[in-house]
Every structure is written in structure tokens, then in C-alpha cells.
Design a protein around this motif. Structure first.
Motif, PDB file in Angstrom:
ATOM      1  N   GLY A  70       0.805  -1.217   0.000  1.00 25.16           N
ATOM      2  CA  GLY A  70       0.000   0.000   0.000  1.00 25.16           C
ATOM      3  C   GLY A  70       0.833   1.259   0.000  1.00 25.16           C
ATOM      4  N   ALA A  71       0.149   2.394   0.106  1.00 27.34           N
ATOM      5  CA  ALA A  71       0.841   3.683   0.076  1.00 27.34           C
ATOM      6  C   ALA A  71       0.037   4.734   0.829  1.00 27.34           C
ATOM      7  CB  ALA A  71       1.050   4.135  -1.371  1.00 27.34           C
ATOM      8  N   LYS A  72       0.744   5.767   1.251  1.00 22.47           N
ATOM      9  CA  LYS A  72       0.121   6.941   1.850  1.00 22.47           C
ATOM     10  C   LYS A  72       0.387   8.091   0.888  1.00 22.47           C
ATOM     11  CE  LYS A  72       1.634   8.579   5.890  1.00 22.47           C
ATOM     12  NZ  LYS A  72       1.771   8.841   7.328  1.00 22.47           N
ATOM     13  N   ILE A  73      -0.698   8.777   0.468  1.00 23.16           N
ATOM     14  CA  ILE A  73      -0.603   9.758  -0.606  1.00 23.16           C
ATOM     15  C   ILE A  73      -1.337  11.030  -0.222  1.00 23.16           C
ATOM     16  CG2 ILE A  73      -1.192  10.201  -3.030  1.00 23.16           C
ATOM     17  CD1 ILE A  73      -1.313   7.094  -3.330  1.00 23.16           C
ATOM     18  N   THR A  74      -0.693  12.186  -0.422  1.00 21.51           N
ATOM     19  CA  THR A  74      -1.400  13.458  -0.282  1.00 21.51           C
ATOM     20  C   THR A  74      -1.983  13.807  -1.648  1.00 21.51           C
ATOM     21  OG1 THR A  74       0.587  14.757  -0.730  1.00 21.51           O
ATOM     22  CG2 THR A  74       0.067  14.316   1.583  1.00 21.51           C
ATOM     23  N   LEU A  75      -3.129  14.496  -1.643  1.00 25.20           N
ATOM     24  CA  LEU A  75      -3.810  14.844  -2.887  1.00 25.20           C
ATOM     25  C   LEU A  75      -4.050  16.344  -2.972  1.00 25.20           C
ATOM     26  CD1 LEU A  75      -6.499  12.028  -2.932  1.00 25.20           C
ATOM     27  CD2 LEU A  75      -4.427  12.143  -4.300  1.00 25.20           C
ATOM     28  N   ARG A  76      -3.966  16.884  -4.199  1.00 26.14           N
ATOM     29  CA  ARG A  76      -4.277  18.285  -4.446  1.00 26.14           C
ATOM     30  C   ARG A  76      -5.269  18.356  -5.594  1.00 26.14           C
ATOM     31  NH1 ARG A  76       1.353  18.186  -4.130  1.00 26.14           N
ATOM     32  NH2 ARG A  76       1.275  17.950  -6.343  1.00 26.14           N
ATOM     33  N   PRO A  77      -6.413  18.886  -5.427  1.00 28.46           N
ATOM     34  CA  PRO A  77      -7.052  19.197  -4.149  1.00 28.46           C
ATOM     35  C   PRO A  77      -7.472  17.904  -3.478  1.00 28.46           C
ATOM     36  CG  PRO A  77      -8.632  19.516  -5.908  1.00 28.46           C
ATOM     37  CD  PRO A  77      -7.319  19.147  -6.565  1.00 28.46           C
ATOM     38  N   ASN A  78      -7.681  17.955  -2.181  1.00 29.74           N
ATOM     39  CA  ASN A  78      -8.093  16.763  -1.448  1.00 29.74           C
ATOM     40  C   ASN A  78      -9.596  16.556  -1.653  1.00 29.74           C
ATOM     41  OD1 ASN A  78      -8.498  14.630   0.238  1.00 29.74           O
ATOM     42  ND2 ASN A  78      -7.879  15.667   2.096  1.00 29.74           N
ATOM     43  N   GLY A 109     -11.492  14.203  -0.571  1.00 31.46           N
ATOM     44  CA  GLY A 109     -12.192  13.507   0.503  1.00 31.46           C
ATOM     45  C   GLY A 109     -12.760  12.179   0.038  1.00 31.46           C
ATOM     46  N   LEU A 110     -11.938  11.389  -0.659  1.00 36.43           N
ATOM     47  CA  LEU A 110     -12.384  10.083  -1.146  1.00 36.43           C
ATOM     48  C   LEU A 110     -12.814   9.208   0.024  1.00 36.43           C
ATOM     49  CD1 LEU A 110      -9.611   9.366  -3.789  1.00 36.43           C
ATOM     50  CD2 LEU A 110     -11.961  10.032  -4.212  1.00 36.43           C
ATOM     51  N   PHE A 111     -13.859   8.451  -0.169  1.00 40.29           N
ATOM     52  CA  PHE A 111     -14.385   7.641   0.915  1.00 40.29           C
ATOM     53  C   PHE A 111     -13.665   6.294   1.004  1.00 40.29           C
ATOM     54  CE2 PHE A 111     -16.934   6.869  -2.826  1.00 40.29           C
ATOM     55  CZ  PHE A 111     -17.061   5.493  -2.858  1.00 40.29           C
ATOM     56  N   ALA A 121     -13.360   3.155  -1.696  1.00 38.17           N
ATOM     57  CA  ALA A 121     -13.341   3.575  -3.102  1.00 38.17           C
ATOM     58  C   ALA A 121     -12.213   2.863  -3.842  1.00 38.17           C
ATOM     59  CB  ALA A 121     -13.163   5.083  -3.210  1.00 38.17           C
ATOM     60  N   LEU A 122     -12.494   2.408  -5.055  1.00 39.51           N
ATOM     61  CA  LEU A 122     -11.490   1.797  -5.906  1.00 39.51           C
ATOM     62  C   LEU A 122     -10.860   2.891  -6.752  1.00 39.51           C
ATOM     63  CD1 LEU A 122     -10.254  -0.936  -6.696  1.00 39.51           C
ATOM     64  CD2 LEU A 122     -11.954  -1.067  -8.512  1.00 39.51           C
ATOM     65  N   VAL A 123      -9.537   3.014  -6.676  1.00 37.86           N
ATOM     66  CA  VAL A 123      -8.810   4.047  -7.406  1.00 37.86           C
ATOM     67  C   VAL A 123      -7.652   3.407  -8.159  1.00 37.86           C
ATOM     68  CG1 VAL A 123      -9.420   5.931  -5.824  1.00 37.86           C
ATOM     69  CG2 VAL A 123      -7.379   4.580  -5.392  1.00 37.86           C
ATOM     70  N   ARG A 124      -7.103   4.160  -9.098  1.00 40.13           N
ATOM     71  CA  ARG A 124      -5.900   3.723  -9.811  1.00 40.13           C
ATOM     72  C   ARG A 124      -4.777   4.671  -9.402  1.00 40.13           C
ATOM     73  NH1 ARG A 124      -5.005   0.286 -13.771  1.00 40.13           N
ATOM     74  NH2 ARG A 124      -7.211   0.064 -14.272  1.00 40.13           N
ATOM     75  N   ILE A 125      -3.728   4.092  -8.837  1.00 35.71           N
ATOM     76  CA  ILE A 125      -2.543   4.851  -8.429  1.00 35.71           C
ATOM     77  C   ILE A 125      -1.483   4.573  -9.478  1.00 35.71           C
ATOM     78  CG2 ILE A 125      -0.847   5.248  -6.605  1.00 35.71           C
ATOM     79  CD1 ILE A 125      -3.777   5.752  -5.743  1.00 35.71           C
ATOM     80  N   GLY A 126      -1.227   5.558 -10.344  1.00 42.28           N
ATOM     81  CA  GLY A 126      -0.350   5.288 -11.477  1.00 42.28           C
ATOM     82  C   GLY A 126      -1.017   4.228 -12.335  1.00 42.28           C
ATOM     83  N   SER A 127      -0.387   3.047 -12.423  1.00 38.34           N
ATOM     84  CA  SER A 127      -0.968   1.961 -13.215  1.00 38.34           C
ATOM     85  C   SER A 127      -1.531   0.833 -12.348  1.00 38.34           C
ATOM     86  CB  SER A 127       0.103   1.394 -14.150  1.00 38.34           C
ATOM     87  OG  SER A 127       1.166   0.854 -13.386  1.00 38.34           O
ATOM     88  N   ARG A 128      -1.556   1.025 -11.019  1.00 33.16           N
ATOM     89  CA  ARG A 128      -1.991  -0.040 -10.112  1.00 33.16           C
ATOM     90  C   ARG A 128      -3.356   0.269  -9.490  1.00 33.16           C
ATOM     91  NH1 ARG A 128       2.067  -3.458  -9.316  1.00 33.16           N
ATOM     92  NH2 ARG A 128       1.158  -4.441  -7.507  1.00 33.16           N
ATOM     93  N   LEU A 129      -4.200  -0.740  -9.423  1.00 28.76           N
ATOM     94  CA  LEU A 129      -5.485  -0.595  -8.745  1.00 28.76           C
ATOM     95  C   LEU A 129      -5.284  -0.686  -7.242  1.00 28.76           C
ATOM     96  CD1 LEU A 129      -7.934  -2.759 -10.871  1.00 28.76           C
ATOM     97  CD2 LEU A 129      -7.886  -0.284 -10.644  1.00 28.76           C
ATOM     98  N   ALA A 130      -6.053   0.116  -6.517  1.00 28.21           N
ATOM     99  CA  ALA A 130      -5.947   0.126  -5.058  1.00 28.21           C
ATOM    100  C   ALA A 130      -7.304   0.479  -4.460  1.00 28.21           C
ATOM    101  CB  ALA A 130      -4.897   1.144  -4.614  1.00 28.21           C
ATOM    102  N   THR A 131      -7.452   0.157  -3.192  1.00 28.17           N
ATOM    103  CA  THR A 131      -8.651   0.480  -2.435  1.00 28.17           C
ATOM    104  C   THR A 131      -8.280   1.466  -1.343  1.00 28.17           C
ATOM    105  OG1 THR A 131      -9.496  -1.748  -2.805  1.00 28.17           O
ATOM    106  CG2 THR A 131     -10.527  -0.474  -1.047  1.00 28.17           C
ATOM    107  N   VAL A 132      -9.069   2.520  -1.192  1.00 29.13           N
ATOM    108  CA  VAL A 132      -8.835   3.483  -0.122  1.00 29.13           C
ATOM    109  C   VAL A 132      -9.191   2.798   1.203  1.00 29.13           C
ATOM    110  CG1 VAL A 132      -9.497   5.718   0.856  1.00 29.13           C
ATOM    111  CG2 VAL A 132      -9.342   5.440  -1.629  1.00 29.13           C
ATOM    112  N   VAL A 133      -8.218   2.761   2.136  1.00 29.38           N
ATOM    113  CA  VAL A 133      -8.462   2.101   3.418  1.00 29.38           C
ATOM    114  C   VAL A 133      -8.550   3.083   4.582  1.00 29.38           C
ATOM    115  CG1 VAL A 133      -7.532  -0.149   2.762  1.00 29.38           C
ATOM    116  CG2 VAL A 133      -5.999   1.596   3.698  1.00 29.38           C
ATOM    117  N   ARG A 134      -8.015   4.297   4.402  1.00 31.33           N
ATOM    118  CA  ARG A 134      -8.070   5.313   5.463  1.00 31.33           C
ATOM    119  C   ARG A 134      -8.002   6.689   4.838  1.00 31.33           C
ATOM    120  NH1 ARG A 134      -4.592   2.111   7.289  1.00 31.33           N
ATOM    121  NH2 ARG A 134      -2.693   3.269   6.964  1.00 31.33           N
ATOM    122  N   ALA A 135      -8.666   7.621   5.490  1.00 29.69           N
ATOM    123  CA  ALA A 135      -8.485   9.035   5.147  1.00 29.69           C
ATOM    124  C   ALA A 135      -7.404   9.568   6.080  1.00 29.69           C
ATOM    125  CB  ALA A 135      -9.781   9.797   5.346  1.00 29.69           C
ATOM    126  N   ILE A 136      -6.454  10.301   5.531  1.00 27.81           N
ATOM    127  CA  ILE A 136      -5.419  10.942   6.341  1.00 27.81           C
ATOM    128  C   ILE A 136      -5.512  12.437   6.102  1.00 27.81           C
ATOM    129  CG2 ILE A 136      -3.884   8.935   6.277  1.00 27.81           C
ATOM    130  CD1 ILE A 136      -2.207  10.503   4.178  1.00 27.81           C
TER     131      ILE A 136
END
Length: 114
Positions: free
Chosen positions: A61-69, A71-73, A76-91
């Protein structure tokens, strides 16, 4: 009085939860590093794109800051670069994700790109 079949079913559920918790602990304890290439696109539904900065990354996994944030729940299924990932925590200022498929451990170092 509880029937034996109920006890057996309950014991099986407890065992399953114990195994799952151990697997999660193992993944979360994976070594984390800061990659050389920290900037990444985070895509939601392949059409909405956010600019992100990887704070740290592990094989799972990874911890990522977003601009603008946005507030993904969580979930949520997202693509980080070319990899699929699931949001597990809001930071604060971003998200923590778990990759659908972990990186192979044999070539995981600071040069990694998701």
C-alpha cells in the motif's frame, strides 16, 4: 444450552478472523520507503484525475497526499499510477490505500513506480 454445531461454526468463524487479522498485521508491518518518483496520478472511475504525492509506499500500500483533497471515501477503488488500489483510510490531506495486488518483494526499492 448451545448445540455442538453452533459451537463448531462459531469456533470456525473465530479462527477465520484470527487468520485474517494476522495477515493484515503482516501486510501493515511491511517495510515502507519514500520513492524517488513521488508524484503520481490518482484516478477515480478512470475519468476524474487528482495529482498526488506519495509520502511512503510498501509492497502492499501507500500513503498519498492529494491536491485538491477530494475527501475520497473508504472503500473507493482508485488507480494509483498503473496499479489498482482500495482506499483504506483518510489521512490529513490525502488517503492511505491498499494495492489490489502487492508488488513483488524481489524488485521493491526506491526506484519503484506504481
Amino acid at each position: 444450552m448451545i448445540k455442538q454445531s453452533h459451537r463448531d461454526r462459531f469456533a470456525a468463524q473465530l479462527e477465520s478472523h484470527t487468520v485474517q487479522a494476522a495477515q493484515i498485521r503482516k501486510l501493515r508491518s511491511a517495510p515502507r520507503l519514500v520513492p524517488f518518483h513521488q508524484f503520481v496520478e490518482v484516478r477515480l472511475a478512470e475519468t476524474v484525475v487528482f495529482v498526488g504525492t506519495i509520502l511512503n509506499i510498501s509492497i502492499s500500500g501507500a500513503k498519498i497526499t492529494l491536491r485538491p483533497n477530494p475527501g475520497l471515501f473508504v472503500g473507493a477503488l482508485v488507480r494509483i499510477g498503473s496499479r489498482l488500489a482500495t482506499v483504506v483510510r483518510a489521512i490529513e490531506g490525502g488517503i492511505a490505500v491498499q494495492f489490489v495486488e502487492p508488488f513483488p518483494a524481489d524488485n521493491f526499492d526506491e526506484r519503484i513506480r506504481p
